[in-house]
Scaffold this motif. Structure first.
Motif, PDB file in Angstrom:
ATOM      1  N   ARG A  35      36.011 -30.588 112.969  1.00  0.00           N
ATOM      2  CA  ARG A  35      35.169 -29.675 112.995  1.00  0.00           C
ATOM      3  C   ARG A  35      35.588 -28.411 112.124  1.00  0.00           C
ATOM      4  NH1 ARG A  35      32.033 -32.816 115.458  1.00  0.00           N
ATOM      5  NH2 ARG A  35      31.685 -32.703 117.638  1.00  0.00           N
ATOM      6  N   ASP A  36      36.442 -28.747 111.182  1.00  0.00           N
ATOM      7  CA  ASP A  36      37.125 -27.614 110.242  1.00  0.00           C
ATOM      8  C   ASP A  36      36.039 -27.811 108.814  1.00  0.00           C
ATOM      9  OD1 ASP A  36      38.180 -26.203 108.628  1.00  0.00           O
ATOM     10  OD2 ASP A  36      40.445 -27.395 108.734  1.00  0.00           O
ATOM     11  N   ALA A  41      34.352 -30.121 103.943  1.00  0.00           N
ATOM     12  CA  ALA A  41      33.816 -29.750 102.643  1.00  0.00           C
ATOM     13  C   ALA A  41      34.901 -30.473 101.765  1.00  0.00           C
ATOM     14  CB  ALA A  41      33.877 -28.238 102.313  1.00  0.00           C
ATOM     15  N   LYS A  42      35.978 -30.400 101.820  1.00  0.00           N
ATOM     16  CA  LYS A  42      36.919 -31.111 100.714  1.00  0.00           C
ATOM     17  C   LYS A  42      36.643 -32.563 100.985  1.00  0.00           C
ATOM     18  CE  LYS A  42      40.319 -27.598 100.208  1.00  0.00           C
ATOM     19  NZ  LYS A  42      41.563 -26.931 100.768  1.00  0.00           N
ATOM     20  N   THR A  43      36.897 -33.326 102.032  1.00  0.00           N
ATOM     21  CA  THR A  43      36.568 -34.692 102.280  1.00  0.00           C
ATOM     22  C   THR A  43      35.459 -35.146 101.728  1.00  0.00           C
ATOM     23  OG1 THR A  43      38.075 -34.598 104.304  1.00  0.00           O
ATOM     24  CG2 THR A  43      36.780 -36.433 103.898  1.00  0.00           C
ATOM     25  N   SER A  44      34.315 -34.405 102.116  1.00  0.00           N
ATOM     26  CA  SER A  44      32.860 -34.867 101.642  1.00  0.00           C
ATOM     27  C   SER A  44      32.834 -34.837 100.109  1.00  0.00           C
ATOM     28  CB  SER A  44      31.798 -34.203 102.334  1.00  0.00           C
ATOM     29  OG  SER A  44      31.904 -32.848 102.172  1.00  0.00           O
ATOM     30  N   ALA A 113      30.048 -22.884 104.871  1.00  0.00           N
ATOM     31  CA  ALA A 113      30.525 -22.218 105.941  1.00  0.00           C
ATOM     32  C   ALA A 113      31.876 -21.849 105.902  1.00  0.00           C
ATOM     33  CB  ALA A 113      30.357 -23.411 107.048  1.00  0.00           C
ATOM     34  N   ALA A 114      32.778 -22.742 105.150  1.00  0.00           N
ATOM     35  CA  ALA A 114      34.042 -22.394 105.068  1.00  0.00           C
ATOM     36  C   ALA A 114      34.323 -21.120 103.998  1.00  0.00           C
ATOM     37  CB  ALA A 114      34.963 -23.642 104.133  1.00  0.00           C
ATOM     38  N   PRO A 119      31.067 -20.914 111.438  1.00  0.00           N
ATOM     39  CA  PRO A 119      31.141 -22.223 111.909  1.00  0.00           C
ATOM     40  C   PRO A 119      29.980 -22.999 111.358  1.00  0.00           C
ATOM     41  CG  PRO A 119      30.881 -20.579 113.902  1.00  0.00           C
ATOM     42  CD  PRO A 119      30.759 -19.942 112.712  1.00  0.00           C
ATOM     43  N   LEU A 120      30.082 -24.401 111.527  1.00  0.00           N
ATOM     44  CA  LEU A 120      29.388 -25.087 110.836  1.00  0.00           C
ATOM     45  C   LEU A 120      27.824 -25.065 111.592  1.00  0.00           C
ATOM     46  CD1 LEU A 120      31.366 -28.451 111.047  1.00  0.00           C
ATOM     47  CD2 LEU A 120      30.794 -27.473 108.850  1.00  0.00           C
ATOM     48  N   PRO A 121      26.879 -24.822 110.617  1.00  0.00           N
ATOM     49  CA  PRO A 121      25.499 -24.954 111.185  1.00  0.00           C
ATOM     50  C   PRO A 121      24.581 -25.724 111.817  1.00  0.00           C
ATOM     51  CG  PRO A 121      25.443 -25.264 108.803  1.00  0.00           C
ATOM     52  CD  PRO A 121      26.723 -25.187 109.205  1.00  0.00           C
TER      53      PRO A 121
END
Length: 156
Positions: A35-36, A41-44, A113-114, A119-121
């Motif tokens: 949920r971070d 963002a980095k992983t995706s 979001a980051a 939070p994530l939308p």
């Protein structure tokens, strides 16, 4: 010698499709569980790169090497296991293309979001649910193709 080279290329492509798909699914799912937004963002971003570099290359190479193998061995293109494999390849592709788009959207939403420390939308979670659901028929099709390539059954 041509047969073994073509078979090698075809098997490596299949392993890349299955392995990259499995790895991408694992890393995306684990990032999602955090949920971070920054981690997601980095992983995706890495996942989208891997899909572009490895999966897309294998997606292109598989039908080419498969066709050349069929010609080399002399299997009729009308063999039921070949036709079923081609149909399943189409199903896998029909689910993979939207999955890549979902990954790009999830990456962008998590990055935003980051950057904004929010939070994530809700849209992120919608894309994740679709991504997750589309993975089953896409991955299942690839697994079925593996079986068809190994067993070469007469289906009809």
């Amino acid at each position: 010698m041509a047969y073994f080279f073509l078979k090698y290329v075809h098997v490596i492509g299949a392993v890349i499709l299955l392995g990259t798909g499995t790895g991408i699914a694992f890393f995306m799912f684990m990032a999602h569980r955090s949920r971070d937004p920054a981690f997601i963002a980095k992983t995706s971003a890495v996942v989208v790169s891997a899909d572009t570099l490895f999966t897309a290359t294998a997606v292109i190479a598989q039908p080419i090497s498969g066709y050349l193998l069929i010609r080399e061995v002399g299997y009729p293109m009308s063999s039921s296991w070949i036709l079923a494999s081609l149909a399943l390849y189409g199903v896998a592709g029909a689910f993979w293309l939207p999955v890549v788009w979902f990954q790009i959207r999830m990456r962008d939403l998590a990055k935003e979001a980051a950057a904004n420390d929010t939070p994530l939308p809700v849209a992120y979670y919608k894309f994740f649910r679709w991504w997750f659901a589309f993975g089953f028929p896409g991955f299942g099709s690839v697994m079925a193709i593996f079986w068809l390539m190994i067993a070469k059954p007469d289906l009809w």
